[in-house]
Design a protein around this motif. Structure first.
Motif, PDB file in Angstrom:
ATOM      1  N   GLY A 189       1.846  -9.678  27.419  1.00 18.83           N
ATOM      2  CA  GLY A 189       2.701  -8.646  26.827  1.00 18.83           C
ATOM      3  C   GLY A 189       2.087  -7.990  25.604  1.00 18.83           C
ATOM      4  O   GLY A 189       2.783  -7.718  24.621  1.00 18.83           O
ATOM      5  N   SER A 190       0.807  -7.694  25.652  1.00 23.95           N
ATOM      6  CA  SER A 190       0.113  -7.087  24.514  1.00 23.95           C
ATOM      7  C   SER A 190       0.679  -5.701  24.188  1.00 23.95           C
ATOM      8  O   SER A 190       1.059  -4.945  25.086  1.00 23.95           O
ATOM      9  N   THR A 191       0.680  -5.383  22.901  1.00 22.62           N
ATOM     10  CA  THR A 191       1.158  -4.074  22.440  1.00 22.62           C
ATOM     11  C   THR A 191       0.115  -3.342  21.605  1.00 22.62           C
ATOM     12  O   THR A 191       0.419  -2.326  20.981  1.00 22.62           O
ATOM     13  N   ASP A 192      -1.115  -3.866  21.579  1.00 23.61           N
ATOM     14  CA  ASP A 192      -2.157  -3.296  20.720  1.00 23.61           C
ATOM     15  C   ASP A 192      -3.243  -2.550  21.495  1.00 23.61           C
ATOM     16  O   ASP A 192      -4.293  -2.229  20.934  1.00 23.61           O
ATOM     17  N   GLY A 193      -3.017  -2.307  22.772  1.00 22.53           N
ATOM     18  CA  GLY A 193      -4.015  -1.602  23.572  1.00 22.53           C
ATOM     19  C   GLY A 193      -4.983  -2.505  24.309  1.00 22.53           C
ATOM     20  O   GLY A 193      -5.929  -2.015  24.934  1.00 22.53           O
ATOM     21  N   SER A 194      -4.765  -3.805  24.252  1.00 26.45           N
ATOM     22  CA  SER A 194      -5.665  -4.737  24.941  1.00 26.45           C
ATOM     23  C   SER A 194      -5.759  -4.443  26.426  1.00 26.45           C
ATOM     24  O   SER A 194      -6.841  -4.476  27.019  1.00 26.45           O
ATOM     25  N   ALA A 250       1.794 -11.872  32.990  1.00 25.53           N
ATOM     26  CA  ALA A 250       2.595 -13.083  33.129  1.00 25.53           C
ATOM     27  C   ALA A 250       3.505 -13.230  31.917  1.00 25.53           C
ATOM     28  O   ALA A 250       3.359 -12.506  30.922  1.00 25.53           O
ATOM     29  N   SER A 251       4.431 -14.162  32.003  1.00 21.04           N
ATOM     30  CA  SER A 251       5.293 -14.451  30.862  1.00 21.04           C
ATOM     31  C   SER A 251       4.450 -14.934  29.690  1.00 21.04           C
ATOM     32  O   SER A 251       3.435 -15.606  29.872  1.00 21.04           O
ATOM     33  N   LYS A 252       4.871 -14.597  28.486  1.00 16.02           N
ATOM     34  CA  LYS A 252       4.155 -14.981  27.274  1.00 16.02           C
ATOM     35  C   LYS A 252       4.075 -16.498  27.152  1.00 16.02           C
ATOM     36  O   LYS A 252       5.038 -17.206  27.424  1.00 16.02           O
ATOM     37  N   GLY A 253       2.906 -16.966  26.732  1.00 18.77           N
ATOM     38  CA  GLY A 253       2.663 -18.402  26.588  1.00 18.77           C
ATOM     39  C   GLY A 253       1.367 -18.754  27.282  1.00 18.77           C
ATOM     40  O   GLY A 253       1.228 -18.538  28.492  1.00 18.77           O
ATOM     41  N   ILE A 262      -4.530 -13.506  27.197  1.00 20.54           N
ATOM     42  CA  ILE A 262      -4.580 -12.657  26.007  1.00 20.54           C
ATOM     43  C   ILE A 262      -3.180 -12.261  25.558  1.00 20.54           C
ATOM     44  O   ILE A 262      -2.245 -12.179  26.355  1.00 20.54           O
ATOM     45  N   LEU A 263      -3.069 -12.024  24.270  1.00 17.39           N
ATOM     46  CA  LEU A 263      -1.887 -11.418  23.667  1.00 17.39           C
ATOM     47  C   LEU A 263      -2.375 -10.708  22.407  1.00 17.39           C
ATOM     48  O   LEU A 263      -2.698 -11.345  21.411  1.00 17.39           O
ATOM     49  N   ASN A 264      -2.475  -9.395  22.502  1.00 14.09           N
ATOM     50  CA  ASN A 264      -2.953  -8.575  21.375  1.00 14.09           C
ATOM     51  C   ASN A 264      -4.354  -8.992  20.927  1.00 14.09           C
ATOM     52  O   ASN A 264      -4.559  -9.418  19.789  1.00 14.09           O
ATOM     53  N   GLU A 265      -5.310  -8.853  21.833  1.00 16.57           N
ATOM     54  CA  GLU A 265      -6.698  -9.242  21.563  1.00 16.57           C
ATOM     55  C   GLU A 265      -7.636  -8.045  21.632  1.00 16.57           C
ATOM     56  O   GLU A 265      -8.788  -8.167  22.062  1.00 16.57           O
ATOM     57  N   ALA A 266      -7.159  -6.875  21.194  1.00 20.58           N
ATOM     58  CA  ALA A 266      -7.979  -5.664  21.252  1.00 20.58           C
ATOM     59  C   ALA A 266      -9.259  -5.796  20.422  1.00 20.58           C
ATOM     60  O   ALA A 266     -10.269  -5.162  20.719  1.00 20.58           O
TER      61      ALA A 266
END
Length: 229
Positions: free
Chosen positions: A40-45, A61-64, A8-12
């Protein structure tokens, strides 16, 4: 036992619903664990996963997506790995459907696709995914693969920031180890709604053709970042 791995990355918007969907539509006797790997989500996921009340492994983990999925696979304990996008909802009893195919000797595969859109093109594209044609494959259909085969291939190629699903699928087709389960997985058409169906489809086709003619991972990412990201 199946280990479900979700990068996931910003999947709130979808992650909480997906987690409950996975629990409600499977026998927990078949699920070793559900692993969510955040890039590295920043949306509360992350908070949604932690506060869901479910026993979910939340890793960082590292983004990707390739890096995240490989990292999740390293922590997984199941004999079958099931990689799933955060906006894709598998069919009822997806666990038993996957296990049945593995028992038949199919070490890898996916489900048919159904977009959450009634646009005629996306309905046609969804219908075509029932066939075994390589051109009809993509990561949104999810990916199950035995641990043994995943390790033999070496996992996802982390050089690819995009198209990583297709690179693995190419390996599976080359080994004649791929089956399409004739049940529909429902996925979001949000990217089509954002960019426009024909514009986005054109760019996806272009990426596919570029890779066919030997474009590097960096070339594909530069094109994606310029036209889609």
């Amino acid at each position: 036992m199946i280990s479900i791995i979700i990068p996931i990355l910003n999947e709130a918007e979808t992650i909480e619903n997906l987690l409950f969907h996975l629990i409600d539509h499977a026998s927990l006797d078949h699920i070793s664990e559900i692993i969510v790997v955040d890039g590295g989500s920043t949306d509360g996921s992350q908070a949604l996963v932690k506060n869901s009340g479910l026993k979910i492994k939340l890793l960082h983990a590292s983004k990707g997506r390739a890096k995240q999925m490989n990292f999740g696979a390293k922590q997984a304990t199941g004999r079958i790995l099931y990689f799933l996008h955060a906006d894709s909802f598998p069919p009822n009893r997806y666990d038993q459907l996957i296990i049945d195919e593995v028992k038949k000797g199919h070490q890898a595969g996916c489900f048919r696709l159904k977009f959450d859109s009634n646009h005629w093109w996306l309905r046609l594209a969804s219908w075509l995914t029932q066939f075994s044609w390589r051109a009809c494959r993509g990561g949104d259909q999810s990916q199950f693969i035995t641990r043994e085969l995943f390790d033999e291939i070496g996992g996802y190629d982390e050089r690819f920031i995009i198209y990583e699903d297709n690179v693995l699928i190419n390996e599976l087709y080359a080994r004649q180890q791929f089956v399409v389960i004739n049940k529909q997985l429902k996925t979001s058409a949000r990217l089509y709604r954002k960019h426009g169906i024909w514009k986005l489809q054109y760019h996806f086709w272009t990426i596919y053709v570029k890779k066919w003619f030997g474009a590097s991972a960096d070339d594909l990412f530069v094109y994606y970042k310029k036209h889609i990201c």
